[in-house]
Design a protein around this motif. Structure first.
Motif, PDB file in Angstrom:
ATOM      1  N   ALA A  37     -48.761 -19.914 -21.518  1.00  7.74           N
ATOM      2  CA  ALA A  37     -47.759 -18.855 -21.596  1.00  7.74           C
ATOM      3  C   ALA A  37     -48.330 -17.586 -22.222  1.00  7.74           C
ATOM      4  O   ALA A  37     -47.884 -16.477 -21.911  1.00  7.74           O
ATOM      5  CB  ALA A  37     -46.554 -19.333 -22.405  1.00  7.74           C
TER       6      ALA A  37
ATOM      7  N   GLY B  10     -47.544 -29.699 -27.191  1.00  7.89           N
ATOM      8  CA  GLY B  10     -47.147 -28.408 -26.628  1.00  7.89           C
ATOM      9  C   GLY B  10     -48.243 -27.371 -26.574  1.00  7.89           C
ATOM     10  O   GLY B  10     -47.983 -26.213 -26.223  1.00  7.89           O
TER      11      GLY B  10
ATOM     12  N   HIS C 279     -39.690 -24.692 -21.811  1.00  6.05           N
ATOM     13  CA  HIS C 279     -41.046 -24.373 -22.272  1.00  6.05           C
ATOM     14  C   HIS C 279     -42.128 -24.915 -21.332  1.00  6.05           C
ATOM     15  O   HIS C 279     -43.297 -24.536 -21.461  1.00  6.05           O
ATOM     16  CB  HIS C 279     -41.280 -24.938 -23.680  1.00  6.05           C
ATOM     17  CG  HIS C 279     -41.243 -26.440 -23.731  1.00  6.05           C
ATOM     18  ND1 HIS C 279     -40.071 -27.148 -23.910  1.00  6.05           N
ATOM     19  CD2 HIS C 279     -42.225 -27.369 -23.613  1.00  6.05           C
ATOM     20  CE1 HIS C 279     -40.340 -28.439 -23.914  1.00  6.05           C
ATOM     21  NE2 HIS C 279     -41.635 -28.602 -23.732  1.00  6.05           N
ATOM     22  N   ASP C 280     -41.781 -25.794 -20.409  1.00  4.38           N
ATOM     23  CA  ASP C 280     -42.776 -26.398 -19.529  1.00  4.38           C
ATOM     24  C   ASP C 280     -43.245 -25.401 -18.470  1.00  4.38           C
ATOM     25  O   ASP C 280     -42.430 -24.701 -17.859  1.00  4.38           O
ATOM     26  CB  ASP C 280     -42.206 -27.630 -18.837  1.00  4.38           C
ATOM     27  CG  ASP C 280     -41.966 -28.778 -19.789  1.00  4.38           C
ATOM     28  OD1 ASP C 280     -42.891 -29.113 -20.552  1.00  4.38           O
ATOM     29  OD2 ASP C 280     -40.845 -29.325 -19.788  1.00  4.38           O
TER      30      ASP C 280
ATOM     31  N   ASP D  55     -48.977 -25.783 -22.881  1.00  5.32           N
ATOM     32  CA  ASP D  55     -47.883 -24.914 -22.430  1.00  5.32           C
ATOM     33  C   ASP D  55     -47.867 -23.617 -23.237  1.00  5.32           C
ATOM     34  O   ASP D  55     -47.692 -22.523 -22.691  1.00  5.32           O
ATOM     35  CB  ASP D  55     -46.543 -25.634 -22.572  1.00  5.32           C
ATOM     36  CG  ASP D  55     -46.357 -26.719 -21.529  1.00  5.32           C
ATOM     37  OD1 ASP D  55     -46.717 -26.483 -20.364  1.00  5.32           O
ATOM     38  OD2 ASP D  55     -45.850 -27.797 -21.865  1.00  5.32           O
ATOM     39  N   ARG D  56     -48.034 -23.733 -24.531  1.00  3.72           N
ATOM     40  CA  ARG D  56     -48.053 -22.551 -25.394  1.00  3.72           C
ATOM     41  C   ARG D  56     -49.212 -21.633 -25.027  1.00  3.72           C
ATOM     42  O   ARG D  56     -49.081 -20.407 -25.002  1.00  3.72           O
ATOM     43  CB  ARG D  56     -48.181 -23.028 -26.850  1.00  3.72           C
ATOM     44  CG  ARG D  56     -47.897 -21.983 -27.909  1.00  3.72           C
ATOM     45  CD  ARG D  56     -48.032 -22.601 -29.295  1.00  3.72           C
ATOM     46  NE  ARG D  56     -47.040 -23.632 -29.540  1.00  3.72           N
ATOM     47  CZ  ARG D  56     -47.322 -24.901 -29.829  1.00  3.72           C
ATOM     48  NH1 ARG D  56     -48.587 -25.301 -29.885  1.00  3.72           N
ATOM     49  NH2 ARG D  56     -46.365 -25.771 -30.047  1.00  3.72           N
TER      50      ARG D  56
END
Length: 235
Positions: free
Chosen positions: A189, A182, A215-216, A185-186
């Protein structure tokens, strides 16, 4: 789902096979709604697909890997010239190749020599957004998380204008299948300024869907050795 089932789901085992509704209905994709059972199914499907795609790219010969990497580099140069007039003076985050990824290190050197500012991502804090440090051909790399070479701690920290994200898998809506941590993505963002997001991977890694979750984050472009796919919000 019982408490025992929940525990088994978290550690990757199941008392009975999951329903895998996505396999029955490959058009399934509702990123605005999270059903716990479907989320478990998606995570299990992704894990299996990730392993399959990583195994497939390991079958490339040295010559094939070099050829595909060179083709991808050419595609990326085309993007930078058509959209950014070469991107001179702009900050481009790239990545050090691991696990059979396309090798773009010759392109890193070429772009640096043309005046593009190259940054490389690294894990500075676990489960937090990645940070980006300045890279030049003279940078003395050190071992970072997962033993990946990264610029040292005294390298300048940068915020990219254009960000490359490696793809294990990808779909036509611009969603990427990564390594499962992740981090990208994190990071995307949290990045200020909304950099152009370019997913980079193999044509053979294309999927009908990755079953996107909330979250994607979709890429703006997908670049493979064969195509440059621009993603639009309605696609």
């Amino acid at each position: 789902m019982t408490s025992d089932d929940t525990k088994k789901a978290k550690d990757g085992t199941f008392s009975s096979p999951p329903c895998l509704t996505q396999e029955i209905n490959p058009t399934y994709s509702d990123p605005l709604v999270v059903d716990p059972n479907k989320a478990i199914d998606v995570a299990r499907w992704r894990k299996a697909k990730r392993e399959q795609l990583r195994a497939a790219r390991k079958t490339l010969s040295v010559e094939e890997h070099a050829s595909v990497s060179a083709q991808l580099a050419g595609q990326l140069e085309s993007v930078l010239h058509s959209r950014f007039e070469g991107a001179k003076g702009q900050i481009l985050s790239m990545y050090w190749p691991i696990k059979g990824e396309p090798d773009l290190r010759p392109l890193m050197i070429k772009l640096h020599d043309a005046g593009v500012i190259i940054a490389l991502p690294l894990v500075e804090t676990k489960a937090a957004p990645l940070v980006f440090r300045l890279w030049t051909p003279e940078t003395k790399m050190v071992r970072g998380d997962w033993n990946i070479p990264v610029p040292p701690a005294d390298a300048e920290q940068l915020t990219p204008d254009i960000s490359l994200a490696p793809l294990v898998g990808w779909d036509n809506k611009g969603y990427r299948l990564g390594y499962g941590g992740g981090y990208f993505d994190r990071t995307l963002a949290a990045l200020a300024g909304s950099p152009l997001k370019i997913g980079v991977g193999y044509t053979s890694a294309k999927l009908a869907t990755i079953y996107p979750q909330p979250h994607d984050i979709a890429m703006d472009l997908i670049v493979t050795e064969d195509e440059i796919l621009a993603i639009t919000p309605s696609s």
